[in-house]
Design an enzyme around this catalytic site. Structure first.
Site, short mmCIF file in Angstrom:
data_model
loop_
_atom_site.label_atom_id
_atom_site.label_comp_id
_atom_site.label_asym_id
_atom_site.label_seq_id
_atom_site.Cartn_x
_atom_site.Cartn_y
_atom_site.Cartn_z
N ASP A 192 8.17 -48.83 32.25
CA ASP A 192 8.97 -49.98 32.46
C ASP A 192 10.30 -49.41 32.62
O ASP A 192 10.95 -50.42 33.26
CB ASP A 192 8.94 -50.55 30.79
CG ASP A 192 9.28 -49.49 29.76
OD1 ASP A 192 9.36 -48.33 30.10
OD2 ASP A 192 9.30 -49.95 28.25
N CYS A 193 10.68 -48.46 32.48
CA CYS A 193 12.10 -48.09 32.84
C CYS A 193 12.02 -47.93 34.61
O CYS A 193 13.45 -48.37 35.04
CB CYS A 193 12.60 -46.50 32.40
SG CYS A 193 12.59 -46.62 30.38
#
Length: 906
Positions: free
Chosen positions: A623-624
């Site tokens: 997700d980062c």
């Protein structure tokens, strides 16, 4: 069998179809065929043997078939240089067996027993005031300070490596006589407001401030612009936004224990740490597992011992109250396994009272059903140094001759230390702490290992001693690799200090060059706010917060009014992409990106991803990486902006690397996990030894990671429509199926990394809409109705961390630190979800407008919002702070409103 048949004859009618089955039906029993005797002439014993062998054969055929299915048909990511960890046979051979129903990644429904206790804190009069003089440093300035400090204090040079961009530390400087620290009152809110950092950034700002213009926003767009103006003032020179990412109370004690054992002087940090621990002590004398939780033995024992090591005497009021709580609740023998481990390391608990952590498990072949390389990386990297210290039976050199340790041994137990039956207390756990009860299987395995370790002491005898030594050396080799891959930051705060201690212990309790490289990186985890000095859950959330902030600013349509803010953020993102810059590629970490090294140390591909914190940290996350990619692409949509940056335009090849990484992250179930593919299986959770955390054993697929990855791949495809577009389309379809599969019956999604259902539901809606669903889609409508049903009378939404713990929505006003049960962060998440769903019915439009009015009413004259309740969570049960969320998400929701309103009107 003939005797059994003669003694217990059964009529054929009772055996049904089995009556006509000869014994030689099972191939390996053909030699036992008894003169044509059939099953109808056998007794129950023979029948049971046949049934058991037949069942075993069927199961073996299923396993064989599953291996074939897993190898041929199950999608598990792309190949890189001919090999990817997730492609290993053991990773996906049985994966399809866990795809039935909701799958292993469904986080579960409401727990039968819910948490009823709430934390309660003392009034402000009893608070310990933080000494003034603490100063924030970042990037190159922080590296220079650390190099000078190590040179002056230890005579060590060149101890810092990796990209300095994003690094943040706090240093104590001489304070003026007029300087004071802000006050802190946990009885009103145990969450600090991050006032020190914000005051210093606002003081450094040279331009006009929003409150000086005396303008009252009349529209959502005006409120968003005011919010961005204020937030821009908090940005650091290297382009990132810093903030408090603490909350767990069990992290800093590990650092204090390690520094006490290894004689690393904490200096001025001691008083600031004392202030933090005293300020978060609750009325009952205990400390919680995190700052909002009620008192637990986990938080209490570790905080109590830490205060004693920091210098508080046994008669100090905080110590007296803490000791009373500990002894009234069973003493340190009832503390969870992690606390028992740390106490044993310090020398105030015996290793016989700690369940075995065998290093030999690292020698298992990869095809073995259970292998530590298949654990979730955070779990793996914590138990790695733990197994080294346990198997070497590390003994603190001060254990027998330190009077302070002798006093602590007398204070934290109900009975005399010498009379404790350590082996019998291995499974003892305080009822206040137990969240994930240890299973009978786990207890049985622990008991077997206890005989091996303690009663029989087989690990001292060949060949077991050879295996023990080989396991310990393998563990130490892996620890050294982790240190180099992360520039001695390590993946998280627990294994950071454990690795540091292992390096010291492996050298014979002596300092080494690598030990000195660990020391300055301790500062990367420490944060100072008005409540004192604390240890963060990571070395910050810099990239995560910055990526969200950029997207919020660009989507508002106001980016052209804040070019300097956007340029600095772009430079930060360019320098933070992992192993993608000359600086990062010049470090030793780059050596570990080779296929050989990744195989050896169980690492996924890293190059091209974005981290949660800094490039030097070195661990990309799905997700980062996704939010970082979306932030860069959104800035690329601003004509000419990248050409004005110091770093220059990020090349297409670097963005291709990130897209490739995201494609490799997709799991067999269609979802995305965090750092790696799901390598293990659901039954691993039966062996969760932590007692206090849930679902820590494998890297599950999550709605947040899946949504972020899907929206990033979709955004990438818009910019690069001819680059692997078919693969991206397939990934989005599989992702949408996964998102639907884990939606709860009430329409919500459980948020595993934020609080909680409002957070997860926002991500779920974004994913489905990105995958091409309409606002009338059944799953989208369910989600919209869920959000509407949770809106409070004041127009906002609010949710307590207890939603995460109990897995049921908790919006009770008593547990929420907002106004009238509502919080600006959850309100913003709900609004972002509703607007993403393109709601347009009159009652839905009214709900959104009421939510927008609530956000505008809560905005301060300066353009800020006040800190409310804890908004982050991990491992189901532990809350964690994101002080930047109170700015990012309200201004994002306000900025999205105008475009949504135009659509809703049509």
């Amino acid at each position: 069998l003939r005797l059994a048949a003669d003694a217990h004859p059964h009529p054929a009618s009772q055996l049904g179809g089995w009556s006509r089955m000869p014994l030689d039906f099972v191939p390996w029993r053909s030699g036992m065929w008894l003169d044509g005797v059939h099953a109808d002439k056998l007794g129950s014993a023979a029948f049971m043997v046949d049934a058991l062998l037949l069942t075993t054969m069927v199961l073996l055929l299923i396993v064989l078939a599953s291996v074939i299915v897993g190898r041929i048909f199950i999608f598990r990511g792309e190949m890189l240089n001919g090999w990817l960890w997730s492609d290993h046979l053991s990773c996906r051979s049985l994966a399809w067996l866990e795809l039935w129903g909701r799958g292993v990644s469904y986080p579960g429904d409401a727990l039968p027993v819910r948490q009823k206790r709430l934390g309660k804190w003392r009034k402000q009069d009893d608070m310990v005031k933080l000494e003034p003089g603490w100063t924030f440093l970042s990037a190159e300035e922080s590296h220079d300070y650390s190099e000078k400090l190590m040179r002056d204090q230890y005579g060590v040079v060149d101890c810092m490596s990796g990209e300095p961009c994003g690094r943040q530390i706090w240093v104590k400087q001489t304070a003026s006589s007029l300087q004071t620290s802000p006050s802190f009152d946990p009885s009103k809110n145990p969450n600090s407001s991050d006032l020190l950092y914000r005051e210093q950034r606002l003081k450094a700002w040279k331009g006009r401030k929003p409150e000086e213009e005396h303008l009252e926003p009349k529209t959502a767009k005006e409120a968003a612009e005011k919010g961005i103006r204020f937030y821009s003032m908090l940005q650091n020179e290297d382009g990132h936004w810093g903030g408090d990412y603490a909350g767990p109370m069990f992290l800093m004690p590990g650092l204090i224990f390690t520094c006490y054992i290894t004689d690393v002087d904490l200096g001025a940090k001691k008083e600031a740490m004392i202030a933090y621990l005293c300020n978060h002590q609750q009325e009952d004398g205990g400390w919680g597992t995190h700052i909002e939780s009620p008192s637990t033995m986990f938080g209490s024992v570790l905080s109590y011992v830490s205060l004693r090591l920091l210098g508080l005497t046994s008669s100090h009021p905080a110590i007296l109250k803490g000791r009373k709580f500990i002894q009234e609740n069973g003493g340190a023998v009832t503390s969870p396994s992690w606390a028992k481990f740390w106490l044993s390391v310090l020398g105030v608990h015996e290793w016989e009272g700690v369940n075995s952590i065998p290093a030999e498990m690292w020698l298992l072949p990869l095809w073995f059903p259970f292998h530590p390389g298949k654990l979730w990386c955070h779990c793996r990297m914590v138990y790695l140094p733990m197994c080294f210290l346990y198997c070497t039976r590390f003994t603190n050199p001060k254990k027998l001759n330190d009077p302070l340790l002798e006093q602590i041994r007398k204070e934290i137990y109900v009975s005399s230390y010498d009379t404790v039956k350590w082996d019998k207390e291995r499974h003892s756990i305080c009822p206040l702490d137990e969240y994930s009860p240890v299973t009978r299987l786990q207890k049985f395995l622990h008991d077997v290992l206890s005989w091996y370790e303690t009663h029989l002491s087989l690990h001292f005898l060949p060949p077991f001693s050879w295996l023990r030594r080989a396991g310990v050396r393998t563990a130490m080799e892996y620890i050294e690799a982790e240190d180099l891959q992360t520039n001695f930051i390590d993946i998280g705060p627990v294994n950071k200090v454990l690795n540091m201690l292992c390096v010291w212990a492996d050298a014979g309790c002596k300092t080494t060059p690598n030990f000195f490289r660990h020391i300055p990186r301790l500062d990367d985890y420490l944060w100072v706010a008005e409540d004192g000095m604390k240890m963060q859950g990571y070395n910050g959330s810099q990239c995560w917060d910055t990526s969200f902030a950029v997207q919020a600013i660009v989507e508002s349509g106001l980016a052209n009014k804040f070019p300097d803010t956007c340029i600095k953020a772009y430079d930060y993102l360019a320098r933070t992409q992992i192993l993608s810059t000359p600086m990062s590629q010049s470090s030793r970490a780059y050596e570990y990106e080779s296929v050989e090294k990744r195989k050896r140390f169980f690492r996924h591909v890293s190059k091209g991803g974005w981290p949660f914190s800094t490039s030097a940290h070195g661990w990309p996350i799905s997700d980062c990486s996704s939010e970082g990619l979306k932030a860069v692409l959104s800035l690329h949509s601003l004509a000419g902006l990248s050409e004005q940056t110091i770093s220059g335009t990020i090349s297409d090849e670097r963005l291709f690397d990130c897209a490739h990484l995201l494609l490799t992250y997709q799991n067999a179930d269609g979802g995305w996990a965090t750092y790696e593919n799901n390598r293990g299986f659901g039954f691993y959770e039966w062996m969760n030894p932590s007692e206090v955390f849930g679902d820590i054993m494998i890297d599950y697929s999550y709605v947040e990671c899946s949504s972020a990855s899907m929206t990033a791949l979709a955004a990438f495809k818009k910019f690069y429509p001819h680059h692997r577009s078919k693969e991206i389309d397939g990934a989005l379809k599989r992702g949408a199926r996964f998102i639907r599969s884990i939606q709860r019956p009430d329409g919500s999604w459980y948020g595993s990394w934020g609080v909680c259902f409002t957070y997860g539901t926002w991500f779920g809606i974004e994913a489905l809409m990105t995958a091409g669903c309409s606002s009338d889609d059944g799953s989208v409508r369910l989600a919209v109705n869920f959000l509407l049903s949770k809106q409070n009378n004041n127009g906002g939404w609010g949710e307590s961390y207890r939603s995460c713990v109990d897995k049921v929505y908790d919006g009770s006003e008593e547990a929420c630190y907002g106004r009238g049960g509502s919080g600006v962060v959850q309100t913003a998440w709900a609004l972002l979800g509703l607007m993403a769903a393109k709601v347009h019915l009159p009652e839905e439009v009214h709900a959104v407008e009421q939510g927008i009015k609530y956000l505008m009413s809560m905005q301060t004259p300066a353009g800020d919002w006040e800190q409310e309740g804890i908004t982050g969570v991990f491992n189901r049960s532990c809350g964690i702070t994101y002080t930047q969320y109170r700015n990012i998400f309200p201004l994002w929701a306000l900025g999205r409103y105008d475009e949504w309103k135009q659509h809703a009107t049509k």
